[in-house]
Design an enzyme around this catalytic site. Sequence first.
Site, mmCIF file in Angstrom:
data_model
loop_
_atom_site.group_PDB
_atom_site.id
_atom_site.type_symbol
_atom_site.label_atom_id
_atom_site.label_comp_id
_atom_site.label_asym_id
_atom_site.label_seq_id
_atom_site.Cartn_x
_atom_site.Cartn_y
_atom_site.Cartn_z
ATOM 1 N N ARG A 1 -76.897 -17.062 -1.896
ATOM 2 C CA ARG A 1 -77.866 -18.058 -2.369
ATOM 3 C C ARG A 1 -79.250 -17.451 -2.547
ATOM 4 N NH1 ARG A 1 -76.426 -21.546 2.761
ATOM 5 N NH2 ARG A 1 -74.524 -20.342 2.380
ATOM 6 N N LYS B 1 -72.746 -14.458 -9.037
ATOM 7 C CA LYS B 1 -73.165 -13.754 -7.820
ATOM 8 C C LYS B 1 -72.511 -12.376 -7.814
ATOM 9 C CE LYS B 1 -72.295 -13.740 -2.825
ATOM 10 N NZ LYS B 1 -71.606 -14.426 -1.717
ATOM 11 N N ASP C 1 -70.651 -6.715 0.833
ATOM 12 C CA ASP C 1 -71.379 -7.582 1.757
ATOM 13 C C ASP C 1 -70.977 -7.294 3.199
ATOM 14 O OD1 ASP C 1 -72.884 -9.547 2.932
ATOM 15 O OD2 ASP C 1 -71.489 -11.168 2.439
ATOM 16 N N ASP D 1 -76.331 -13.106 6.375
ATOM 17 C CA ASP D 1 -75.015 -13.157 5.749
ATOM 18 C C ASP D 1 -74.891 -14.348 4.800
ATOM 19 O OD1 ASP D 1 -72.443 -12.297 5.206
ATOM 20 O OD2 ASP D 1 -71.547 -13.449 6.845
ATOM 21 N N LYS E 1 -70.982 -8.858 9.765
ATOM 22 C CA LYS E 1 -69.681 -9.507 9.786
ATOM 23 C C LYS E 1 -68.753 -8.810 10.789
ATOM 24 C CE LYS E 1 -69.589 -10.943 4.912
ATOM 25 N NZ LYS E 1 -69.346 -12.381 5.116
#
Length: 493
Positions: free
Chosen positions: A352, A266, A271, A348, A278
């Site tokens: 995946r 990954k 992020d 978030d 976040k």
Amino acid sequence: MEFVVKSGAAEKQKTACLILGVHKKTLPPSATALDSLTEGYLTDLLKRDDLDFKPGHSLMLLHSRHAPVERLLLLAMGENDKPLTEAGFNKLRVNLASQLKSLNAREASIAIEDINVEGKSLHWITRQLVEAVEYAFYQFSQFKNDTGKGAVLKKLTLLADRKNAEEVKAGLAQGQAIGNGRNVARTLGNLPGNICHPTYLADEAKALAKQHAKLTTKVLNEKQMSDLGMSSLLSVSAGSEQEARLICMEFKNGKRGAKPLVLLGKGITFDTGGISLKPGAAMDEMKFDMCGAASVFGVMNAIIELDLPINVIGMVAAAENMPSGKATRPGDIVTSMSGKTIEILNTDAEGRLVLCDALTYAERYKPEAVIDIATLTGACVVALGHHTTGLLSNNEPLAEELLSAAKEAMDRAWQLPMGEEYTRQLDSNFADMANIGGPAAGTITAACFLAKFAEAYPWAHLDIAGTAWQSGKEKGATGRPVPMLVQYLLNKI
């Protein structure tokens, strides 16, 4: 750090620092020889209890009468002459590396054969000591004008009997390769997001291929991924000015036609959480969200250095997750490369989404097995803390191989369950599945999501959210699980 293997009696070495393991009641051979040369100096010293004999403790002596050494570093190995446990040895090697880093000398020598660990070979002991030293001496200072005083030590000599020299050299080679690979992963993880973005990772992969004839690199851009139907992966990068990249590093050094092993990392280079933003506190640490990708780079560097006779594909699904007017919204539905549709309930939960399309793409390699590595869920930190990597798999033999490699490499992992009862938590009213399954069993439901895209081959998932980096005063990438993965590949040979 330069490592040298040398045959010769420890007590006769002219060295700035001689390192010896010692027990309280019985001195190992090298310490016994030095004790005889120095007319009982060690025996008298140890009787005074200046050294705590619990593993992880040590004592530095700045002189030793009648011996040709300038300093003597004694490593505690317990009260009696029983072999060390793995836990005790780990404390010893960490302490040794710390002492070497602070040593005000350019070279040192260690009587490595006197360090015994229960059930472990001299090869293993050597490798683990070298890994620990490589780890301790790592510095990430390219953005500092004042780098401070670095370690003085430049050379470590491993003293071994001539009959054991080749075994020590083999352990040294593995330890250096794994240590170097781990530090490659740490550097990539520590780089800030404004430098280490998907294109940077792609360029690093291309540069690595240029240096090694057995490695080729292929990089897919967003247009190529769109043509393949990777709408799930592209949904993550939609809000960013940085384009996503799917990086494939192909190491072909095994038998022609042998199925490759695929390592998929990954690579979320930063992020923010996207629209599901976040909290601001500690968001800077989200540069570490590409540590799975960094570990793949680390492993590829290690196996190239070791010239392993094996076919390995190092894949990286790289993207930046940012909020903007073009970003994916909660509730959006995308179609993955597999054709399965996904309702994105939380932007978030993006790791995946990039991995699922990469898992589908991996099918074209007809792999023996696929292992993905990802800082995937905070739930894994809750479950296993910062000590143990989470492992989930659709294939029990593969899971057992990885657990065995983790134990041998002292890079701990723990298997979590999977099952239909967890998969049902991903049900969606509007698509084939949702990208989250609620707060319960978050690590497991994330793996269950990925498993839907890995049905064509044996697959395992390593959740390194708790082990990929440290926070606080020691903030920085750890380079895990490079040791585990390299050991897994060594065991396949």
